[in-house]
Scaffold this motif. Structure first.
Motif: not given
Length: 488
Positions: A278-291
């Motif tokens: 929920g940080d506004g960054i798509a999982d595919k572009d998120d280096a920390c997708p779970d935080v």
């Protein structure tokens, strides 16, 4: 009855086929039901022309000819803009023919008598143009209409043409099934009666009323999603009404054609892709997708907001510069001077003054102005009771002085030349101390203030005038150094 059962079965099949139809998409309409013929309108009589034609319109049992079976069938097609054209066939049996004959036995109070002309068969074939008011009323149920047309009527052995104005009212049970009520005035081109015999009909004008069931059909829905092709943005693929017939496979509210992740529920702001943390960054572009993190750090968190990501921050919950490993350098007043080097750690000041604020000429001028607005009782060191200016000025002086916790100030008292030198010296000292004491009471540190009296020795105006003396009676404040001797 046998034919009626077949017709009703066919109607049920049509209802099943078109159960998902929409009025605006179904150009065809099929109607059937019962009709009634009333010859009263052309019988004559009446008090006037209107009464002659339309009186007793609902004298059903006496005047209406009704065949107890399905007796009309019509087909119509929409041509746009609320208009439709149609054709209707009807059958009836005329066993009630209304004649105006006040001399005949059995006539009613208005002079009309009803006779049987011989159970004459009635056939009608009619065409019309209809205008519907349904869309103007913005109703899905009530559908009034007006029509105009013409036709040809077979009345026993006679036949004749007619002009047919009419009106109707349909109640729609569903989007494509309704109950239709219609009435038409068929104005004949011929004579009403056979020559010389008012009891033998030839070409009478008459009303024809009908009630029946009407169905709309004909819409095309290639993908079977309930949205007709002409309104379907994706006519070959089943979709949803809210998306004009286009699909949304993952149900995230974004049609597949615009969804960057069509098989995974996602967010519109991310073109349909998910954002697990929920940080506004798509999982595919998120280096920390779970935080939850920041875009500046590719979705990784910086809990203390010091610009050092938590993974590299030695103090992840307390802000500090990167040069200090993300840990804070204590600086309570945020003036850029570390507390350990700050002589005034709770008040911001420049490093050149060891973190303490500098006393500027503007500050001294402000203190000077406020001090001259402090008024005493004549010949005394007590303040004037109830003098708002004195209270306001002392409060203002307090606020200014508290901003310079390392600065030392001298409160100076001065008098005019009235009275003895000794008296004036004592009065000036007492007044300077009175100002110092009240400032201390208001929160200024005692070590920051000294008090001195100069009596009448330092006039700033002549003592020969009343105005000059008023100027010489004054209190002044001067900056005399720092309480941290040797540090400035």
């Amino acid at each position: 009855m046998k034919h009626l059962k077949k017709l009703l079965f066919a109607v049920m099949v049509l209802m099943t086929i078109s159960s998902q139809a929409q009025d605006s998409n179904n150009p065809w309409a099929l109607s059937f039901g019962v009709n009634a013929v009333d010859t009263r309108t052309s019988a004559g009589g009446g008090k006037n022309s209107f009464d002659s034609h339309v009186s007793q319109p609902f004298n059903v049992s006496e005047n209406w000819n009704i065949l107890p079976s399905v007796s009309y069938l019509s087909v119509a097609r929409s041509v746009g803009n609320n208009f439709s054209v149609g054709i209707q066939g009807s059958i009836n049996k005329i066993d009630k023919f209304v004649v105006f004959d006040p001399t005949a036995p059995g006539h009613n109070s208005s002079g009309y008598v009803v006779t049987n002309p011989g159970d004459l068969m009635y056939y009608g074939i009619d065409a019309n143009v209809k205008y519907s008011f349904k869309s103007l009323l913005k109703s899905k149920v009530i559908d009034p209409s007006l029509r105009l047309g013409g036709g040809y009527t077979f009345f026993g052995d006679n036949s004749f043409g007619t002009v047919n104005p009419g009106a109707g009212l349909t109640f729609w049970f569903t989007e494509n099934v309704g109950l239709a009520l219609e009435t038409t005035y068929k104005s004949s081109f011929g004579d009403r009666n056979a020559a010389g015999d008012i009891y033998t009909p030839e070409a009478p004008s008459h009303f024809q009323h009908s009630v029946g069931i009407t169905f709309q059909f004909g819409g095309k829905d290639t993908d079977g999603d309930g949205i007709y092709d002409k309104d379907d943005a994706c006519p070959e693929v089943a979709g949803l009404k809210q998306f004009n017939g286009c699909p949304d496979t993952d149900g995230d509210g974004i049609i597949d054609g615009s969804d960057a992740c069509p098989d995974v529920f996602g967010l519109a702001a991310l073109n349909g892709c998910p954002d697990t943390d929920g940080d506004g960054i798509a999982d595919k572009d998120d280096a920390c997708p779970d935080v939850k993190g920041l875009a500046a750090f590719k979705g990784c968190p910086d809990t203390d907001g010091d610009g050092v990501v938590d993974a590299s921050d030695k103090c992840p919950t307390v802000a500090g510069p990167a040069s200090n490993g993300g840990c804070p350098v204590l600086d309570a007043d945020k003036d850029g001077v570390a507390d350990k080097d700050d002589d005034c750690p709770t008040v911001a000041g420049p490093a050149s003054n060891r973190g303490c604020p500098e006393v500027t000429p503007e500050v001294i001028e402000s203190l000077k102005i406020q001090a001259r607005s402090v008024f005493f009782n004549s010949g005394k060191s007590t303040f004037k009771v109830g003098d708002a200016a004195t209270v306001t000025s002392l409060d203002a002086m307090r606020e200014i002085l508290r901003n310079y916790p390392n600065a030392k100030f001298s409160i100076e008292g001065h008098t005019d030349s009235d009275g003895s030198n000794a008296f004036n010296q004592k009065l000036s000292e007492d007044r300077a101390n009175a100002v110092r004491n009240v400032l201390i009471e208001k929160g200024v540190k005692p070590e920051n203030l000294t008090a001195v009296g100069f009596g009448e020795s330092n006039p700033i105006a002549t003592n020969k005038t009343k105005a000059g003396k008023a100027l010489n009676r004054r209190t002044e404040v001067k900056h005399i150094g720092s309480i941290y001797e040797g540090k400035l």
